[in-house]
Design an enzyme around this catalytic site. Structure first.
Site, PDB file in Angstrom:
ATOM      1  N   LYS A  65      78.655  99.062  40.553  1.00 36.06           N
ATOM      2  CA  LYS A  65      77.855  97.225  40.497  1.00 36.06           C
ATOM      3  C   LYS A  65      76.530  96.833  39.639  1.00 36.06           C
ATOM      4  CE  LYS A  65      80.136  96.753  45.067  1.00 36.06           C
ATOM      5  NZ  LYS A  65      80.269  96.934  46.414  1.00 36.06           N
ATOM      6  N   GLN A 109      75.511  98.099  51.197  1.00 37.04           N
ATOM      7  CA  GLN A 109      76.695  99.374  50.825  1.00 37.04           C
ATOM      8  C   GLN A 109      77.327  99.743  52.473  1.00 37.04           C
ATOM      9  OE1 GLN A 109      78.637  99.472  47.893  1.00 37.04           O
ATOM     10  NE2 GLN A 109      80.026  99.954  48.952  1.00 37.04           N
ATOM     11  N   ASP A 132      77.935  89.035  49.608  1.00 36.50           N
ATOM     12  CA  ASP A 132      79.130  90.094  50.249  1.00 36.50           C
ATOM     13  C   ASP A 132      80.087  89.125  51.029  1.00 36.50           C
ATOM     14  OD1 ASP A 132      79.780  92.379  49.518  1.00 36.50           O
ATOM     15  OD2 ASP A 132      78.794  93.852  50.314  1.00 36.50           O
TER      16      ASP A 132
END
Lengths: 303, 303
Positions: A65, A109, A132
């Site tokens: 990422k 994460q 997200d």
């Protein structure tokens, strides 16, 4: 009811939906948009990624990422914290990033080590920095069809479907799997496209029969090769979100999806391969969401 | 696939789901819970209802809500504002009620006069005081299956279904209508019960065929008598949310639902009448939500 044929020639092969190539196009477009955004506002979008603990798979994801963010011309900040990090410490860091004008997107994460409440932590991220799309405000905006940030994987599936099918109004979409991460947001996105939507899951009685009604079939269950060829309506579009590492008879490692690809490819009209289908779209959509977040913060623009 | 019989005797009549009687029981329970809450905390739940403009139907609804709130032993505050009220004035009032410790629930009667943005106003209500459950935070909590406040009408339908059917796991529920007010929250509630859920709407191609698959059929379209007898699977449970005033041949006024009741009653296993089905549950659920809101604010309890 459907525009697809119910008889297929024996040599029929579904056309492959090349997520890898499409994601590259998306990333190139984002790169150009990031430059234009910088020219206009003098601001470079910045993404902060937080990793807690030492899960090796998570380390790989986070690194990818960060690199792709950098390649897209954005600023990438990595925060790698020890497994011993307390919830208070993590919330303090998020608070600081929420107030940092150089950070436009924040991603924690998952999964988190035991003892850290993923829900509380996700909701601590400002909705406009929640790239997200997993916080309750963004989930609500999606549910009531308002502009917001949409979770990366279902957004990636939607972009593939729009690219392949264009207008989906009136198509029957069946989503197998009802998770907060993929199944439910996917169903809401397809509903917003005007699809008739069925959500099947672990308690569904005859998933195969329901799947056979689908013009569009999205599978996100984590059960490898659950969907067999005879679950698919001839000519349907199949999006396989699953990805499981498995071993072949010769001991070689191989990635498989939630759809039995070799069977499905003989029946479906279009299908995503695993790997190279949905996977590459997820990071591309994270980049897209970071740019969208920066636009919302700087331009007050909602997409 | 279903536990219901596909052949019914010619004299078959569905059993009626008596929403009026069930709502009375719910209101009685709330009255007792309100007293117990007062005994424990010395606090009486308070509901503020805001009406803008002079729509006669809205005036009747608001008055009924106020009276039933009062009958349930709660404090009821009515704010009736002229049609000329500006968005700033309305937002200022909401801000004051958000900060008022005597007010545990705030409801803005919809529709609002032109020029007032219903979405912005609904979202200005604190999530823990948003007793209509229409703000984006409560919509998000429902979407990700977190405790929150659920819109009154779908909550009422769910309570009727739970009372009639108990465990609904694995049943196929079909919701016709995809509104933010009823259809979408209803679908998410049924999904949380473990139902397989299909959402049909204006773009759906063959709604009748989908409806015939339903063990549980919830209809919320506003199209009177849209659902005919032959749309219903024998023995299914039918919840009719629609209510339209119409005139009989003799000129008398009469209320009808979205389901052709006289046909459906010969096929369904259980069915809500119109009136006297879903309608009475909506205000009962508003009272329930007001008590829930007070509990969340005073006890930190989430239900």
């Amino acid at each position: 009811m459907s525009s697809t044929s119910h008889t297929l020639p024996p040599e029929h092969q579904a056309s492959l939906i090349d997520g890898k190539a499409f994601a590259a196009t998306v990333r190139q477009q984002i790169r150009e948009d990031v430059l234009a955004f910088h020219d206009q506002h003098g601001v470079t979008p910045g993404l902060a990624v937080i990793l807690v603990g030492n899960d090796p798979a998570s380390e790989v994801y986070v690194k990818n990422k960060a690199i792709q963010t950098h390649h897209a011309g954005m600023r990438s900040f990595m925060h790698m914290l020890p497994e011993t990090t307390s919830e208070t410490e993590l919330l303090t860091l998020i608070g600081r990033l929420n107030n940092d004008p150089e950070i436009h997107g924040i991603l924690v994460q998952l999964p988190l080590p035991n003892g850290l409440d993923a829900r509380r932590i996700t909701n601590a991220i400002l909705p406009e920095k929640d790239v997200d799309g997993l916080g309750e405000v963004n989930a609500g905006r999606l549910a009531v069809n308002l502009p917001g940030i949409v979770p990366c994987t279902p957004l990636g599936c939607l972009m593939l479907l729009r690219d392949q099918l264009g207008d989906m109004k009136g198509q029957h979409a069946v989503v197998i799997g009802a998770s907060n991460l993929v199944g439910k947001p996917m169903a809401l996105l397809l509903l917003a496209e005007g699809c008739t939507v069925t959500i099947a899951h672990i308690h569904t009685r005859d998933t195969a029969a329901l799947a056979r009604e689908a013009d569009i079939l999205v599978v996100a269950t984590g059960c490898r090769e659950l969907v067999r060829g005879d679950w698919i309506k001839p000519g349907a579009t199949v999006i396989d979100v699953g990805i499981t590492r498995t071993q072949t008879a010769s001991g070689k490692s191989r990635l498989v999806g939630d759809v039995a690809f070799d069977e499905a490819v003989k029946i479906a009209g279009r299908i995503t391969p695993v790997p190279g289908g949905v996977g590459p779209m997820t990071i591309a959509c994270l980049l897209k969401n970071t740019l969208t977040a920066a636009q919302m913060q700087i331009e007050g623009k909602t997409e």
